[in-house]
Design an enzyme around this catalytic site. Structure first.
Site, PDB file in Angstrom:
ATOM      1  CD  GLU A   1       3.896   5.589   7.888  1.00  0.00           C
ATOM      2  OE1 GLU A   1       3.378   4.540   8.342  1.00  0.00           O
ATOM      3  OE2 GLU A   1       4.907   6.107   8.356  1.00  0.00           O
ATOM      4  CB  SER A   2       4.720   4.782   1.007  1.00  0.00           C
ATOM      5  OG  SER A   2       3.600   4.059   0.527  1.00  0.00           O
TER       6      SER A   2
END
Lengths: 248, 305
Positions: A42-43
């Protein structure tokens, strides 16, 4: 739990990875039956090959040697909303019988007993991944009749209600706990017990759920991991036992 | 070309006002702790703090009483647990009540993307069936004018000031970042003022040698602050690792307001600036957090005649 979760990943899957047990599970799958799985964090990192166990989804080891780093807005727009994620992993403080999740609050939203972290990316992952797998320890209080807050939508109110809300795809396919593995009944979309981990009784599993638990007969026993997989987990992937604890 | 270099003290005094909407961004990576500490030291008041993931820096700022409101997507100590100061403020109103405005990550970053793009709102296909729109009136249903599809929308967010930490910039604020990019670009373009804090100020030719790495153009930057180790205890890709021991320590010491006040007295109020801060830390720490080199291969941009 990590072993059962790793078995849910097929070779070639594009996996949206969370931290902790899901990360272990995916790295285990990469080194065993799914060497061509691709990890998206997700980063904003795609194609990570971390050379140490990442502490969070923002760990610098995920970047070094990866295939691509994107701004988070592009990760959400193009990977998730664009429909390119096969599997997403989620955890929760509470889950209901249709796989809806609460990660927001225990008690009243405006006068919380316990303020939890909130959605983060969970509301999006649960709505936009082609399938989701939920990992959480099984306790009666975490499996209530009614969630204190619905942060992420699973099968909503069951049946075709998720699609009626406008979902284009997805929904939970598995819930993995320290007691067993659950699927979802195809018509009602209600959680159904499919496997018990070795040594766990049906009565135990029932007592840690607040609703009358549906059971797929015959319940099978989760096959235990062989010695080489345990060694891989304990000696290579999580040598300090950060995530494994006692519930591997 | 103007030289925008200021000390941290000058930059915060000049560009952060009481009551401002502040976005100090950075997803786990490049969290502007030095700037946050200076805001605490200057005892700014009634700020609205926006961040995808508040992290320890907002926990410290909330405990120090600089914030009136928190706009966020996920409140936690990444890889460790809860943010106890923010929880205390929300659950018990200690040290003062904290208004909250809550989104998912995609929702909040879409607000900044709209703000950066000059759009009034951004549509999203998510939020159906979640209870977030029930507790946040800024998440509203809209209908797609082309397909009739039911969507949700969030309004643009334009912070008064965005603060980002980065590896390097020139003195005009042309800023280069590598590693996780978070939502710094959106947060910077959405803001009225941008403060850039960097590990090192480099000459303009260094920036010009690799323009694809520039995340923020100098034209939108108000101040450039050179503050090595200024993201500690978070990390800077290629410069230093996250000080995870501190994140674990924070979990214990932040369980009481008194514990946090002791920390603030020692390492925020009790030091003049970042140099003094680092002097209070273990002298071996910086060396311990230093990664081995892993260089990218240079690319050829070509010189055209």
């Amino acid at each position: 739990m990590a072993v059962a979760a790793s078995r849910e990943i097929s070779d070639g899957d594009v996996v949206f990875v969370g931290i902790g047990l899901p990360n272990l599970a995916v790295n285990l799958a990469l080194r065993t039956h799914a060497p061509n799985a691709q990890l998206v964090y997700e980063s904003g990192v795609y194609g990570s090959r971390p050379n140490r166990l990442p502490i969070s989804i923002g760990d610098p080891c995920l970047v070094t040697g990866s295939l691509q780093v994107l701004p988070m807005s592009e990760t959400f727009c193009y990977f998730l909303q664009g429909g390119r994620i096969d599997v997403g992993f989620l955890g929760a403080a509470q889950i209901d019988r249709f796989g809806n999740l609460n990660t927001t609050v225990i008690g009243d939203y405006h006068a919380p007993k316990v303020r939890l972290p909130g959605s983060g990316g969970a509301a999006e992952i649960s709505w936009l991944a082609k399938r989701t797998i939920v990992l959480l320890p099984q306790k009666r209080s975490k499996f209530p009749e009614k969630l204190d807050f619905r942060t992420s939508v699973g099968h909503y109110e069951g049946g075709g209600s998720r699609e009626a809300l406008g979902a284009r795809r997805g929904g939970p396919t598995r819930v993995i706990t320290n007691l067993g593995v659950y699927g979802f009944e195809p018509t009602t979309r209600e959680m159904i017990l499919e496997q018990l981990h070795p040594g766990v009784t049906l009565a135990e599993a029932r007592s840690e759920v607040s609703w009358p638990l549906r059971v797929k007969e015959p319940v099978v026993t989760t096959s235990p991991p062989d010695e080489s997989i345990l060694r891989l987990l304990r000696e290579t992937l999580d040598p300090k036992g950060i995530y494994l604890g006692t519930t591997s | 070309m103007s030289d925008k270099r200021l000390t941290m003290k000058e930059a915060i005094a000049r560009f952060v006002d009481d009551g401002d909407v502040v976005a100090a961004e950075g997803f786990t990576h490049l969290i502007p702790f030095a700037a946050g500490h200076e805001i605490i030291r200057q005892r700014k008041k009634d700020l609205t703090l926006c961040r995808l993931t508040p992290d320890l820096i907002y926990d410290q700022m909330v405990a120090a009483g600089v914030a009136r409101k928190l706009v966020f997507g996920w409140i936690g100590n990444p890889g460790v647990g809860s943010l106890h100061a923010i929880r205390r403020a929300i659950e018990k109103g200690v040290p003062r009540p904290l208004e909250i405005e809550e989104y998912s990550h995609f929702g909040l970053l879409s607000r900044l993307k709209a703000g950066a793009s000059g759009l009034p709102f951004m549509p999203l296909v998510t939020y159906h069936g979640t209870e977030l729109p029930h507790v946040n009136p800024n998440i509203r249903p809209v209908t797609c004018p082309f397909t009739g599809e039911a969507l949700y929308a969030v309004p643009s967010l334009t912070p008064d000031v965005t603060i980002v930490h980065a590896q390097r910039a020139d003195k005009q604020g042309n800023t280069q970042v590598w590693g996780l990019l978070g939502i710094q670009k959106e947060a910077a373009f959405a803001a009225r003022k941008v403060i850039v804090v960097v590990e090192e100020v480099v000459d303009e030719e260094a920036i010009r040698s690799d323009p694809n790495r520039t995340l923020i153009p100098g034209i939108i930057v108000s101040a450039v602050v050179e503050e090595p180790f200024g993201a500690h205890p978070s990390y800077v890709q290629g410069y230093y690792d996250r000080d995870n021991d501190f994140y674990v320590t924070w979990d214990a010491l932040s369980r009481t307001q008194e514990g946090i006040e002791r920390y603030l007295d020692e390492l925020v109020y009790g030091v003049e600036d970042r140099v003094a801060y680092e002097r209070r830390l273990d002298p071996e720490l910086r060396e311990r957090l230093k990664p081995l080199p892993f260089l990218s291969r240079a690319v050829n941009y070509g010189l055209y005649r």
